[in-house]
Design a protein around this motif. Structure first.
Motif, PDB file in Angstrom:
ATOM      1  N   ALA A  45      37.525  17.027  -1.327  1.00  0.00           N
ATOM      2  CA  ALA A  45      36.855  16.488  -0.424  1.00  0.00           C
ATOM      3  C   ALA A  45      35.138  17.021  -0.485  1.00  0.00           C
ATOM      4  O   ALA A  45      34.302  16.209  -0.345  1.00  0.00           O
ATOM      5  CB  ALA A  45      37.392  17.145   1.049  1.00  0.00           C
ATOM      6  N   VAL A  46      35.218  18.290  -0.982  1.00  0.00           N
ATOM      7  CA  VAL A  46      33.882  18.526  -1.337  1.00  0.00           C
ATOM      8  C   VAL A  46      33.216  17.684  -2.504  1.00  0.00           C
ATOM      9  O   VAL A  46      31.913  17.236  -2.556  1.00  0.00           O
ATOM     10  CB  VAL A  46      33.752  20.021  -1.942  1.00  0.00           C
ATOM     11  N   ARG A  47      33.971  17.302  -3.517  1.00  0.00           N
ATOM     12  CA  ARG A  47      33.329  16.673  -4.571  1.00  0.00           C
ATOM     13  C   ARG A  47      33.087  15.152  -3.949  1.00  0.00           C
ATOM     14  O   ARG A  47      31.973  14.818  -4.511  1.00  0.00           O
ATOM     15  CB  ARG A  47      34.760  16.422  -5.656  1.00  0.00           C
ATOM     16  N   ARG A  48      33.917  14.529  -3.240  1.00  0.00           N
ATOM     17  CA  ARG A  48      33.480  13.439  -2.581  1.00  0.00           C
ATOM     18  C   ARG A  48      32.208  13.220  -1.572  1.00  0.00           C
ATOM     19  O   ARG A  48      31.344  12.458  -1.695  1.00  0.00           O
ATOM     20  CB  ARG A  48      34.495  12.512  -2.100  1.00  0.00           C
ATOM     21  N   ARG A  49      32.002  14.483  -1.194  1.00  0.00           N
ATOM     22  CA  ARG A  49      30.744  14.469  -0.140  1.00  0.00           C
ATOM     23  C   ARG A  49      29.451  14.681  -1.243  1.00  0.00           C
ATOM     24  O   ARG A  49      28.555  14.213  -1.046  1.00  0.00           O
ATOM     25  CB  ARG A  49      30.596  15.917   0.598  1.00  0.00           C
ATOM     26  N   LEU A  50      29.630  15.575  -2.351  1.00  0.00           N
ATOM     27  CA  LEU A  50      28.784  15.467  -3.087  1.00  0.00           C
ATOM     28  C   LEU A  50      28.302  14.313  -3.902  1.00  0.00           C
ATOM     29  O   LEU A  50      27.172  13.905  -4.162  1.00  0.00           O
ATOM     30  CB  LEU A  50      28.811  16.735  -4.431  1.00  0.00           C
ATOM     31  N   HIS A  51      29.511  13.696  -4.078  1.00  0.00           N
ATOM     32  CA  HIS A  51      29.460  12.048  -4.745  1.00  0.00           C
ATOM     33  C   HIS A  51      28.486  11.243  -3.979  1.00  0.00           C
ATOM     34  O   HIS A  51      27.741  10.498  -4.148  1.00  0.00           O
ATOM     35  CB  HIS A  51      30.626  11.784  -5.102  1.00  0.00           C
ATOM     36  N   ALA A  52      28.766  11.331  -2.804  1.00  0.00           N
ATOM     37  CA  ALA A  52      28.204  10.344  -1.926  1.00  0.00           C
ATOM     38  C   ALA A  52      26.737  10.703  -1.347  1.00  0.00           C
ATOM     39  O   ALA A  52      25.932   9.742  -0.920  1.00  0.00           O
ATOM     40  CB  ALA A  52      29.129  10.342  -0.294  1.00  0.00           C
ATOM     41  N   ASP A  53      26.422  11.924  -1.802  1.00  0.00           N
ATOM     42  CA  ASP A  53      24.985  12.221  -1.393  1.00  0.00           C
ATOM     43  C   ASP A  53      24.388  12.959  -2.462  1.00  0.00           C
ATOM     44  O   ASP A  53      23.817  13.890  -2.672  1.00  0.00           O
ATOM     45  CB  ASP A  53      24.919  13.352  -0.084  1.00  0.00           C
ATOM     46  N   PRO A  54      23.989  11.963  -3.577  1.00  0.00           N
ATOM     47  CA  PRO A  54      23.582  12.613  -4.900  1.00  0.00           C
ATOM     48  C   PRO A  54      21.891  12.700  -4.794  1.00  0.00           C
ATOM     49  O   PRO A  54      21.359  11.890  -4.008  1.00  0.00           O
ATOM     50  CB  PRO A  54      23.787  11.464  -5.992  1.00  0.00           C
ATOM     51  N   GLU A  55      21.474  13.795  -5.410  1.00  0.00           N
ATOM     52  CA  GLU A  55      20.126  13.991  -5.462  1.00  0.00           C
ATOM     53  C   GLU A  55      19.483  14.021  -6.843  1.00  0.00           C
ATOM     54  O   GLU A  55      20.227  14.541  -7.735  1.00  0.00           O
ATOM     55  CB  GLU A  55      19.639  15.125  -4.662  1.00  0.00           C
ATOM     56  N   LEU A  56      18.523  13.373  -6.922  1.00  0.00           N
ATOM     57  CA  LEU A  56      17.569  13.707  -8.222  1.00  0.00           C
ATOM     58  C   LEU A  56      17.194  14.999  -8.765  1.00  0.00           C
ATOM     59  O   LEU A  56      17.098  15.735  -7.869  1.00  0.00           O
ATOM     60  CB  LEU A  56      16.515  12.527  -8.381  1.00  0.00           C
ATOM     61  N   LYS A 116      33.616   0.568  -6.009  1.00  0.00           N
ATOM     62  CA  LYS A 116      34.103   0.290  -4.702  1.00  0.00           C
ATOM     63  C   LYS A 116      34.862   1.276  -4.045  1.00  0.00           C
ATOM     64  O   LYS A 116      36.083   1.061  -3.825  1.00  0.00           O
ATOM     65  CB  LYS A 116      34.428  -1.135  -4.629  1.00  0.00           C
ATOM     66  N   VAL A 117      34.357   2.427  -3.721  1.00  0.00           N
ATOM     67  CA  VAL A 117      35.263   3.386  -3.007  1.00  0.00           C
ATOM     68  C   VAL A 117      34.419   3.798  -1.850  1.00  0.00           C
ATOM     69  O   VAL A 117      33.332   3.818  -1.549  1.00  0.00           O
ATOM     70  CB  VAL A 117      35.297   4.723  -4.072  1.00  0.00           C
ATOM     71  N   GLU A 118      35.281   4.483  -1.011  1.00  0.00           N
ATOM     72  CA  GLU A 118      34.737   5.055   0.340  1.00  0.00           C
ATOM     73  C   GLU A 118      33.739   6.039   0.169  1.00  0.00           C
ATOM     74  O   GLU A 118      32.570   6.358   1.068  1.00  0.00           O
ATOM     75  CB  GLU A 118      35.759   5.567   1.165  1.00  0.00           C
ATOM     76  N   TYR A 119      33.644   6.901  -0.877  1.00  0.00           N
ATOM     77  CA  TYR A 119      32.721   7.904  -1.154  1.00  0.00           C
ATOM     78  C   TYR A 119      31.623   7.594  -2.225  1.00  0.00           C
ATOM     79  O   TYR A 119      31.172   8.305  -2.883  1.00  0.00           O
ATOM     80  CB  TYR A 119      33.336   9.289  -1.611  1.00  0.00           C
ATOM     81  N   ARG A 120      31.480   6.216  -2.312  1.00  0.00           N
ATOM     82  CA  ARG A 120      30.426   5.745  -3.168  1.00  0.00           C
ATOM     83  C   ARG A 120      29.198   6.359  -2.801  1.00  0.00           C
ATOM     84  O   ARG A 120      28.999   6.411  -1.465  1.00  0.00           O
ATOM     85  CB  ARG A 120      30.466   4.449  -3.400  1.00  0.00           C
ATOM     86  N   SER A 121      28.083   6.249  -3.589  1.00  0.00           N
ATOM     87  CA  SER A 121      26.657   6.804  -3.362  1.00  0.00           C
ATOM     88  C   SER A 121      26.073   6.166  -2.114  1.00  0.00           C
ATOM     89  O   SER A 121      25.924   5.024  -2.051  1.00  0.00           O
ATOM     90  CB  SER A 121      25.751   6.911  -4.485  1.00  0.00           C
ATOM     91  N   ARG A 122      25.574   6.759  -1.027  1.00  0.00           N
ATOM     92  CA  ARG A 122      24.726   6.210   0.113  1.00  0.00           C
ATOM     93  C   ARG A 122      23.284   6.228  -0.215  1.00  0.00           C
ATOM     94  O   ARG A 122      22.550   5.654   0.569  1.00  0.00           O
ATOM     95  CB  ARG A 122      24.915   7.113   1.403  1.00  0.00           C
ATOM     96  N   ASN A 123      22.922   6.633  -1.327  1.00  0.00           N
ATOM     97  CA  ASN A 123      21.598   6.738  -1.835  1.00  0.00           C
ATOM     98  C   ASN A 123      21.272   5.644  -2.549  1.00  0.00           C
ATOM     99  O   ASN A 123      21.645   5.875  -3.893  1.00  0.00           O
ATOM    100  CB  ASN A 123      21.217   8.132  -2.173  1.00  0.00           C
ATOM    101  N   ASP A 124      20.543   4.555  -2.478  1.00  0.00           N
ATOM    102  CA  ASP A 124      20.263   3.495  -3.041  1.00  0.00           C
ATOM    103  C   ASP A 124      19.728   3.923  -4.645  1.00  0.00           C
ATOM    104  O   ASP A 124      18.785   4.548  -4.637  1.00  0.00           O
ATOM    105  CB  ASP A 124      19.195   2.545  -2.536  1.00  0.00           C
TER     106      ASP A 124
END
Length: 421
Positions: A45-56, A116-124
């Motif tokens: 779950a932590v990994r998926r949260r990190l994956h969904a909100d990546p930062e440069l 195409k996964v639920e936890y894909r990045s939300r940051n374009d």
């Protein structure tokens, strides 16, 4: 994480009280296994949260906050570094032993997430296409297990957790920043894992000596008079010159440097002009120079400038090169590699250790190894029998069973460090 029934494992079961205590920590069903098995859903779950909100690079503010919160939930006290990143100690019982460090990198890439996964990045346009979300999760999982080992009074040596920003950016590299801030001062050795989709889950790739290459950003600027495309003979044809540089400069480097040095110059960006019927007066080219050999890396800058001037002189074009000395090769310490191999064999069986080829990819973990000994291993992330993905691609898929393997391996590595052989 179940080890194969090898003679070594049988010996551990019968070798006396110390071996039995060690087996209770790192063996099948030991503390490390039990804790990671009980927390694996939380880790995913932590990994998926990190994956969904990546930062440069240099922007890992939310990532740093998330990791800090998870560590505090474990009763640890993370120390924040300048801007982003942190480190945290899990205290051992023997202060005479210098700490061992585990490193995870935190930043993402400017690459769209195509999955195409639920936890894909939300940051374009930003994604964890290099697996840094997995690296962080593995070190966090190791921390969970090591806290339990500590609570049982079985953690001799202090473990320092290093969550590093800006591995992907060479200006400046995050590892060098952490070194300058004293994060590895007084450290005995440092270890890291990097996702590798060419290895199956449950496999660890290792190599003594250089395992990556030097990786330097190269920027070239060209200037000329420009003019109408109907009269190229009256201009300084910048596009023609850029074509020569793009194709011939990499080839000429391979003829002037020892081919065993593995020199590779590859372009990532070429820009000039804005219309079809005008020769531009300026243009820019950007690429990466990679070298497997330290001597070739040291001589490449002067040679690049010499060859560039030779190439463009016949066309009357001016050119200048800006070579940023980036990252030296990661050179794994032999003793540290042996420890990692022994740990992997004990965790997953002797067949789990594979020889890793030297990569032309760069890794700023090298800056730590200029300060203290250590080693970088390759964490298998490919589903056995499945597709081989590649790093730095938006469709990268990680088999999440790699998290369990990586976390258990890193935790066992820290305990194994002080096991007598």
């Amino acid at each position: 994480m179940t080890p194969s029934p090898t003679p070594e494992n049988e010996q551990n079961r019968t070798a006396g009280p110390e071996a039995a205590r060690h087996q209770a920590v790192v063996g099948e069903g030991g503390i490390i296994d039990r804790i990671i098995d009980s927390r694996i859903d939380d880790l995913i779950a932590v990994r998926r949260r990190l994956h969904a909100d990546p930062e440069l690079s240099h922007q890992e503010f939310r990532t740093t906050a998330l990791i800090a919160a998870e560590l505090r939930d474990l009763g640890l006290e993370p120390s924040l570094t300048k801007q982003t990143g942190l480190f945290c100690d899990i205290r051992g019982t023997d202060d005479s032993l210098r700490p061992v460090a585990l490193r995870a990198d935190m930043d993402a890439l400017g690459i769209p997430d195509l999955k195409k996964v639920e936890y894909r990045s939300r940051n374009d346009g930003v994604s964890h296409a290099c697996g840094h979300d997995v690296h962080m999760t593995c070190v966090l999982g190791a921390a969970m297990a090591l806290r339990a080992v500590q609570a049982a009074g079985r953690l001799k040596r202090t473990v320092r957790l290093v969550f590093q920003p800006s591995e992907e950016s060479p200006t400046p590299p995050g590892a060098l920043q952490m070194v300058k801030q004293g994060v590895v001062d007084g450290i005995d050795s440092i270890y890291a894992l990097h996702c590798d989709p060419s290895f199956d889950v449950g496999r660890i790739g290792m190599r003594t000596g250089p395992i990556t290459s030097a990786a330097d950003p190269i920027s070239i600027e060209l200037r000329g008079a420009g003019g109408h495309t109907s009269r190229p003979h009256n201009t300084q044809d910048l596009i023609c010159a850029m074509g020569l540089v793009a194709t011939q400069l990499p080839a000429m480097l391979t003829r002037r440097l020892d081919p065993r040095s593995g020199v590779n110059l590859t372009w990532g960006s070429i820009h000039a002009g804005s219309t079809f019927n005008a020769i531009p007066s300026s243009g820019q080219m950007q690429g990466t120079l990679r070298c497997l050999d330290r001597d070739a890396w040291d001589s490449a800058s002067t040679l690049l400038e010499e060859l560039l001037v030779m190439l463009v002189r016949p066309l009357g074009v001016e050119a200048s090169v800006h070579h940023t000395r980036g990252i030296p090769p990661v050179t794994n310490d032999a003793r540290c590699v042996r420890l990692m191999e022994r740990t992997a064999a004990g965790q997953f069986g002797p067949e789990s250790v594979e020889a890793a080829p030297q990569s032309l990819g760069g890794e700023d973990f090298a800056w730590y190894l200029g300060k203290v000994p250590g080693a970088l291993g390759r964490l298998g992330t490919r589903t056995p029998g499945g597709r081989t993905y590649d790093l730095h691609m938006g469709d990268l898929v990680i088999d999440e069973r790699a998290i369990r393997c990586g976390a258990g391996f890193l935790a066992a590595l820290c305990v194994q460090r002080d096991q007598k052989r």
